[in-house]
Design a protein around this motif. Sequence first.
Motif, PDB file in Angstrom:
ATOM      1  N   GLY A  68      31.443  48.335  48.368  1.00 59.31           N
ATOM      2  CA  GLY A  68      30.795  49.990  48.413  1.00 59.31           C
ATOM      3  C   GLY A  68      30.749  49.572  46.442  1.00 59.31           C
ATOM      4  N   LEU A  69      30.607  48.676  46.142  1.00 59.89           N
ATOM      5  CA  LEU A  69      29.866  48.702  43.914  1.00 59.89           C
ATOM      6  C   LEU A  69      28.599  49.156  44.150  1.00 59.89           C
ATOM      7  N   ASP A  70      28.419  49.671  43.258  1.00 60.07           N
ATOM      8  CA  ASP A  70      26.587  49.793  42.662  1.00 60.07           C
ATOM      9  C   ASP A  70      26.357  48.348  41.578  1.00 60.07           C
ATOM     10  N   MET A  71      27.434  48.289  41.167  1.00 60.56           N
ATOM     11  CA  MET A  71      27.502  46.406  39.735  1.00 60.56           C
ATOM     12  C   MET A  71      28.009  46.139  39.665  1.00 60.56           C
ATOM     13  N   VAL A  72      28.149  45.435  39.896  1.00 61.76           N
ATOM     14  CA  VAL A  72      29.326  43.684  39.539  1.00 61.76           C
ATOM     15  C   VAL A  72      29.010  42.957  38.565  1.00 61.76           C
ATOM     16  N   ARG A  81      21.548  48.634  46.142  1.00 62.13           N
ATOM     17  CA  ARG A  81      19.985  49.225  46.309  1.00 62.13           C
ATOM     18  C   ARG A  81      19.955  50.049  45.083  1.00 62.13           C
ATOM     19  N   ARG A  82      21.069  51.360  45.230  1.00 59.16           N
ATOM     20  CA  ARG A  82      21.018  52.724  44.870  1.00 59.16           C
ATOM     21  C   ARG A  82      20.562  52.471  43.250  1.00 59.16           C
ATOM     22  N   PHE A  83      21.624  51.358  42.873  1.00 56.58           N
ATOM     23  CA  PHE A  83      21.406  51.278  41.406  1.00 56.58           C
ATOM     24  C   PHE A  83      20.552  50.691  40.742  1.00 56.58           C
ATOM     25  N   VAL A  84      19.197  49.899  41.750  1.00 55.04           N
ATOM     26  CA  VAL A  84      18.163  49.534  41.380  1.00 55.04           C
ATOM     27  C   VAL A  84      17.231  50.436  41.218  1.00 55.04           C
ATOM     28  N   LYS A  85      16.991  51.166  42.577  1.00 60.33           N
ATOM     29  CA  LYS A  85      16.535  52.617  42.572  1.00 60.33           C
ATOM     30  C   LYS A  85      17.001  53.705  41.977  1.00 60.33           C
ATOM     31  N   SER A  86      17.523  53.672  40.896  1.00 55.05           N
ATOM     32  CA  SER A  86      17.840  54.621  40.137  1.00 55.05           C
ATOM     33  C   SER A  86      17.563  54.566  38.809  1.00 55.05           C
ATOM     34  N   PHE A  87      17.671  52.950  38.380  1.00 55.98           N
ATOM     35  CA  PHE A  87      17.529  52.478  37.175  1.00 55.98           C
ATOM     36  C   PHE A  87      16.092  53.272  36.025  1.00 55.98           C
ATOM     37  N   PRO A  88      16.846  53.909  35.324  1.00 51.31           N
ATOM     38  CA  PRO A  88      15.411  54.709  34.562  1.00 51.31           C
ATOM     39  C   PRO A  88      14.626  53.269  34.081  1.00 51.31           C
ATOM     40  N   ALA A  89      15.385  51.816  33.731  1.00 46.64           N
ATOM     41  CA  ALA A  89      14.292  51.496  33.133  1.00 46.64           C
ATOM     42  C   ALA A  89      13.570  51.646  31.721  1.00 46.64           C
ATOM     43  N   GLU A 106      20.286  44.341  29.049  1.00 40.92           N
ATOM     44  CA  GLU A 106      21.757  44.403  29.309  1.00 40.92           C
ATOM     45  C   GLU A 106      22.453  45.324  29.428  1.00 40.92           C
ATOM     46  N   THR A 107      22.110  45.745  27.771  1.00 44.35           N
ATOM     47  CA  THR A 107      23.681  47.008  27.742  1.00 44.35           C
ATOM     48  C   THR A 107      22.953  48.333  28.386  1.00 44.35           C
ATOM     49  N   GLU A 108      21.339  48.173  28.770  1.00 41.51           N
ATOM     50  CA  GLU A 108      20.902  49.760  28.691  1.00 41.51           C
ATOM     51  C   GLU A 108      21.329  49.962  30.902  1.00 41.51           C
ATOM     52  N   PHE A 109      21.563  48.701  31.632  1.00 43.71           N
ATOM     53  CA  PHE A 109      22.145  48.559  32.798  1.00 43.71           C
ATOM     54  C   PHE A 109      23.857  49.033  32.537  1.00 43.71           C
ATOM     55  N   SER A 110      24.872  48.884  31.593  1.00 46.57           N
ATOM     56  CA  SER A 110      25.821  48.564  31.588  1.00 46.57           C
ATOM     57  C   SER A 110      25.653  50.336  31.144  1.00 46.57           C
ATOM     58  N   ILE A 111      25.252  51.381  30.419  1.00 45.38           N
ATOM     59  CA  ILE A 111      25.680  52.416  30.082  1.00 45.38           C
ATOM     60  C   ILE A 111      25.236  53.527  31.728  1.00 45.38           C
TER      61      ILE A 111
END
Length: 278
Positions: free
Chosen positions: A157-161, A208-216, A224-229
Amino acid sequence: MVFFLSIRSAISGPQLILPCLFHDSGPYALLLKHFPVNVWIVMTDFISRKNKNTLSVVVLIPCYNEETTVFQVVSDFRKYLPDAVVYVYDNNSTDNTVRRALDAGAIVRRESMPGKGNVVRRMFADIDADFYILVDGDATYDAAAAPEMLALASSNGLDMVNGARVSTATTAYRPGHVLGNKIFTLLVRSVFGKRISDILSGYRVFSRRFVKSFPALSSGFETETEFSIHALDLRMPIGEIRTRYFERPTGSQSKLNTWKDGFRIMALIFNLEGSKNL
């Protein structure tokens, strides 16, 4: 839990519903304070699919002038993830990237605004799936690692690998990139947490939870740094797998500008770190 921002212009205009993770502190929560709109928040529970056989998986490949490598990248991911849908998003290529991607069996779409961050924003907005695999189109990442990364995300159930790059080839990295990655990773780990060892990796699995919450917020390679933070600041459940990193094939050229993109990454880290402390 997933929340939805229901945004309507303070003057007039249509209503826009944006799914996002809400957190009461950190840089992304500050977006709510500065929106020039009326914002209503409606809470709803995120319902995960219990039957793993129904999970939909997509591979997202942003590309700019990758005619030399894109056919191999698409073919390899179709081989190792035969049930996944592979999308190539072309970012104003002037070579045969589109033709080669189509020949390999990818669905090709276009984003005209230049910059990887702009392409990521478009991909995340366009595509609905349970899990998203994001990889560069330069054939430097190991498609054979994708099933393991996907299994780790799905079963836990991870949001990012994160695919942490490992390479024995001295030519896999351009001069200065190894040192720069170490410095940026040290900065992010010191401020936001030590759960990621390679913050600039272009190889990730997202829920999906990560993608649809990501501010971009980013427009270029600092995405890539924004993904991590984003993952660290919201304390999302994440994982990391060491993956092989290859040198670019002959005829393929990096689009990363060492100094320009390095300064943009540094600026993003300090901006988000400053917002975190407000």
